[in-house]
Design a protein around this motif. Structure first.
Motif, mmCIF file in Angstrom:
data_model
loop_
_atom_site.group_PDB
_atom_site.id
_atom_site.type_symbol
_atom_site.label_atom_id
_atom_site.label_comp_id
_atom_site.label_asym_id
_atom_site.label_seq_id
_atom_site.Cartn_x
_atom_site.Cartn_y
_atom_site.Cartn_z
ATOM 1 N N LYS A 19 5.378 10.587 1.740
ATOM 2 C CA LYS A 19 5.336 10.735 3.197
ATOM 3 C C LYS A 19 5.136 9.405 3.927
ATOM 4 O O LYS A 19 5.083 9.391 5.159
ATOM 5 C CB LYS A 19 4.207 11.687 3.598
ATOM 6 C CG LYS A 19 4.391 13.125 3.176
ATOM 7 C CD LYS A 19 3.216 13.964 3.677
ATOM 8 C CE LYS A 19 3.347 15.413 3.282
ATOM 9 N NZ LYS A 19 2.180 16.228 3.763
ATOM 10 N N GLY A 20 4.988 8.309 3.191
ATOM 11 C CA GLY A 20 4.736 7.034 3.860
ATOM 12 C C GLY A 20 4.090 6.048 2.907
ATOM 13 O O GLY A 20 4.185 6.178 1.679
ATOM 14 N N SER A 21 3.394 5.066 3.475
ATOM 15 C CA SER A 21 2.787 4.010 2.671
ATOM 16 C C SER A 21 1.433 3.632 3.269
ATOM 17 O O SER A 21 1.089 4.051 4.374
ATOM 18 C CB SER A 21 3.708 2.786 2.614
ATOM 19 O OG SER A 21 3.977 2.297 3.915
ATOM 20 N N ALA A 22 0.688 2.823 2.532
ATOM 21 C CA ALA A 22 -0.637 2.429 3.011
ATOM 22 C C ALA A 22 -1.000 1.046 2.494
ATOM 23 O O ALA A 22 -0.615 0.661 1.386
ATOM 24 C CB ALA A 22 -1.693 3.444 2.568
ATOM 25 N N SER B 106 -4.900 0.929 6.342
ATOM 26 C CA SER B 106 -3.960 1.530 7.300
ATOM 27 C C SER B 106 -2.912 2.369 6.600
ATOM 28 O O SER B 106 -2.609 2.160 5.420
ATOM 29 C CB SER B 106 -3.282 0.433 8.131
ATOM 30 O OG SER B 106 -2.759 -0.587 7.290
ATOM 31 N N ILE B 107 -2.345 3.330 7.350
ATOM 32 C CA ILE B 107 -1.303 4.227 6.856
ATOM 33 C C ILE B 107 -0.083 4.116 7.766
ATOM 34 O O ILE B 107 -0.218 4.022 8.993
ATOM 35 C CB ILE B 107 -1.800 5.690 6.808
ATOM 36 C CG1 ILE B 107 -2.922 5.839 5.771
ATOM 37 C CG2 ILE B 107 -0.655 6.653 6.482
ATOM 38 C CD1 ILE B 107 -3.536 7.234 5.720
ATOM 39 N N TYR B 108 1.113 4.160 7.158
ATOM 40 C CA TYR B 108 2.370 4.025 7.892
ATOM 41 C C TYR B 108 3.281 5.203 7.548
ATOM 42 O O TYR B 108 3.242 5.727 6.436
ATOM 43 C CB TYR B 108 3.061 2.709 7.530
ATOM 44 C CG TYR B 108 2.186 1.505 7.811
ATOM 45 C CD1 TYR B 108 2.309 0.804 9.006
ATOM 46 C CD2 TYR B 108 1.217 1.109 6.902
ATOM 47 C CE1 TYR B 108 1.488 -0.278 9.283
ATOM 48 C CE2 TYR B 108 0.386 0.027 7.167
ATOM 49 C CZ TYR B 108 0.530 -0.663 8.355
ATOM 50 O OH TYR B 108 -0.292 -1.722 8.628
ATOM 51 N N LYS B 109 4.133 5.588 8.498
ATOM 52 C CA LYS B 109 5.009 6.746 8.282
ATOM 53 C C LYS B 109 6.255 6.408 7.480
ATOM 54 O O LYS B 109 7.005 7.301 7.090
ATOM 55 C CB LYS B 109 5.397 7.366 9.621
ATOM 56 C CG LYS B 109 6.188 6.454 10.541
ATOM 57 C CD LYS B 109 6.435 7.141 11.883
ATOM 58 C CE LYS B 109 7.177 6.225 12.855
ATOM 59 N NZ LYS B 109 7.356 6.853 14.182
ATOM 60 N N SER C 146 7.824 0.592 5.273
ATOM 61 C CA SER C 146 7.927 -0.775 5.797
ATOM 62 C C SER C 146 6.574 -1.463 5.973
ATOM 63 O O SER C 146 6.469 -2.671 5.921
ATOM 64 C CB SER C 146 8.638 -0.759 7.151
ATOM 65 O OG SER C 146 7.805 -0.149 8.133
ATOM 66 N N MET C 147 5.528 -0.669 6.241
ATOM 67 C CA MET C 147 4.200 -1.195 6.534
ATOM 68 C C MET C 147 4.233 -2.153 7.720
ATOM 69 O O MET C 147 3.518 -3.163 7.760
ATOM 70 C CB MET C 147 3.576 -1.881 5.311
ATOM 71 C CG MET C 147 3.385 -0.954 4.124
ATOM 72 S SD MET C 147 2.501 -1.709 2.739
ATOM 73 C CE MET C 147 2.708 -0.441 1.480
ATOM 74 N N LEU D 132 2.861 2.396 12.282
ATOM 75 C CA LEU D 132 1.458 2.692 12.003
ATOM 76 C C LEU D 132 1.076 4.073 12.512
ATOM 77 O O LEU D 132 1.354 4.423 13.656
ATOM 78 C CB LEU D 132 0.570 1.637 12.672
ATOM 79 C CG LEU D 132 -0.939 1.784 12.486
ATOM 80 C CD1 LEU D 132 -1.336 1.460 11.044
ATOM 81 C CD2 LEU D 132 -1.688 0.870 13.458
ATOM 82 N N VAL D 133 0.423 4.868 11.674
ATOM 83 C CA VAL D 133 -0.061 6.189 12.102
ATOM 84 C C VAL D 133 -1.589 6.288 12.043
ATOM 85 O O VAL D 133 -2.175 7.172 12.664
ATOM 86 C CB VAL D 133 0.568 7.321 11.259
ATOM 87 C CG1 VAL D 133 2.070 7.377 11.473
ATOM 88 C CG2 VAL D 133 0.245 7.162 9.782
#
Length: 465
Positions: A332-335, A348-351, A354-355, A360-361
């Motif tokens: 679902k994304g990256s961190a 941090s968490i990203y959708k 790409s980070m 950023l979410v």
């Protein structure tokens, strides 16, 4: 403080079955009642291992605010190191009134840890920040004496000591002792919140983890032939990063934090490791040959039981791009786990993968008073002691140390190493470490040219590294 300005020269001239067996052997006949500081009772500290990390740990412990606390004993095999540490702590204006270590409670020698622990009462705390080779020896005595423990990482460097420490961890819990381990990432409030979100599914399924620690030579790399007049044993302990018996080398000492906190995010330990590595520049600026047992570069592929991959890259070389961070990739994304260093904030968490800022979410926000994980780990330990709450990080510390050793062994041998391989490997680097004295030979001996064994992947066997 009394004696604060005295010059140096004036001072006085591990899984359950295996674990249960090890604990029974180490602690046969010992019966220690559980006695702990409570409420506003004074907690006394003893510091065993007075280098920079030990001095820092003592400072953190003395900076807790939950009740009276005082340093009352110190021990090291190096007199100058102990005195320097004492002087730094005694002269810290923020610690006034918390240092009470007269010269008769400053212990020099391989048995100093016993004398320092004997200076405490049951329920006090001893800090172990010597090289990890000595951890099981010191931990055994602390348990016998009913003393709570804070021990620096790593806590083991091979299979036999890991089994031994697992048994001791269980023995400590049975005696209601509190045990902290210096894997401070687990006390990083930003990472704690990230771990909750990851475990709740915010990233979906974890599909890849990445960790990096790449910088110039540090610690171990400056080991040159033993200085004239210095005993070999003392030299190897003073340069413990260089010698596998003492520290597990730079891989175990440097990379355990990133490995531990990424395994925490996955909520699992890898089941196997494959790796590559190499040695490159072995000359000092003066043209002398370095003699350490480390590789200069490591790249390890860990695999979890579900097949998920975790890549850890380490490098200790000048002139190369530095990177010291850790990352997660999910369905679902990256961190970003650690932005810089072992505990770099924010997490941090990203959708997307790409980070980048537009994606950023979530980003951690931590109160200023809780931004120091080194202090947090001490607040958590001391609170558990005062409230008499269950608290024992030793088993997890052993497992993190074992997984780290697994990666090191995979690189040093060129073989796939499983978790069980590492745990059950019979090779112990320093089987007589509990009997070392000032006159003992070093556990590792140089060859006729003054050089020590180095990793030879494909030639070195798993019984040697």
């Amino acid at each position: 403080m009394k004696d604060a300005n005295r010059p140096v020269s004036s001072r006085r001239e591990l899984f359950k079955d295996a674990g249960r067996i090890a604990a029974a052997s180490a602690l046969a006949g010992v019966a220690v009642p559980s006695v702990h500081a409570a409420g506003s009772d004074l907690i006394q500290l003893a510091l065993v291992g007075c280098g920079g990390r030990g001095t820092g740990a003592a400072n953190n412990a003395l900076s807790t605010k939950s009740g009276p606390i005082k340093l009352v004993a110190m021990a090291d095999i190096f007199e100058e190191k102990l005195w320097r540490s004492y002087k730094n702590l005694a002269e810290d204006k923020d610690l006034q009134g918390k240092i009470d270590v007269p010269i008769d409670r400053q212990f020099i020698g391989f048995d100093g840890y016993k004398k320092a622990i004997d200076s405490l009462k049951k329920g006090d705390v001893v800090i172990f920040t010597t090289p990890p080779a000595f951890r099981w020896v010191h931990f055994t005595y602390a348990i016998e004496k009913g003393v709570n423990v804070f021990m620096e990482k790593p806590v083991t460097v091979d299979g036999p000591t890991s089994k031994r420490m697992l048994g001791l961890a269980e023995a400590a819990s049975k005696k209601n002792l509190k045990v902290g381990v210096g894997l401070m990432s687990r006390h990083n409030r930003a990472m704690q919140e990230l771990a909750k979100r990851v475990h709740n599914g915010d990233l979906g399924e974890i599909i890849l983890q990445r960790g990096y620690r790449m910088h110039g030579p540090d610690g171990y790399f400056h080991s040159l032939p033993t200085p004239q007049g210095m005993r070999e044993l003392y030299y190897q302990i003073s340069r413990f990063h260089s010698f596998l018996w003492a520290s597990g080398g730079n891989y175990s000492d440097f990379y355990i934090h990133g490995i531990d906190h990424l395994c925490w995010m996955k909520n699992a330990w890898p089941v196997k490791a494959e790796a590559v590595g190499g040695r490159h520049y072995r000359k000092s600026p003066e043209g002398l040959t370095y003699i350490d047992q480390n590789l200069d570069v490591y790249s390890v592929e860990y695999t979890y039981a579900d097949g998920t991959k975790f890549i850890y890259d380490g490098r200790c070389m000048d002139g190369c791009e530095g990177r010291y961070a850790s990352f997660l990739h999910g369905s679902k994304g990256s961190a970003i786990v650690s932005k810089a260093g072992d505990v770099g904030q924010p997490s941090s968490i990203y959708k997307t993968q790409s980070m980048k800022r537009p994606d950023l979410v979530w980003e951690s926000k931590v109160a200023p008073e809780e931004r120091d994980p080194y202090l947090n780990e001490w607040n958590d330990l001391i609170d558990a002691i005062r409230k008499d709450q269950p608290y024992n990080e030793a088993k997890r510390g052993v497992e993190a140390s074992l997984v780290t050793s697994m990666g090191r062994m995979a690189a040093h041998t060129g073989q796939e190493i499983t978790f069980d391989d590492m745990l059950n490997c019979k090779h112990e680097f320093a089987p007589g470490v509990d009997k070392l004295s000032a006159d003992s030979p070093a556990p590792l001996q140089a060859d006729k040219d003054g050089k020590y064994p180095i990793p030879n992947p494909g030639i070195t066997t798993t019984q040697e590294y």
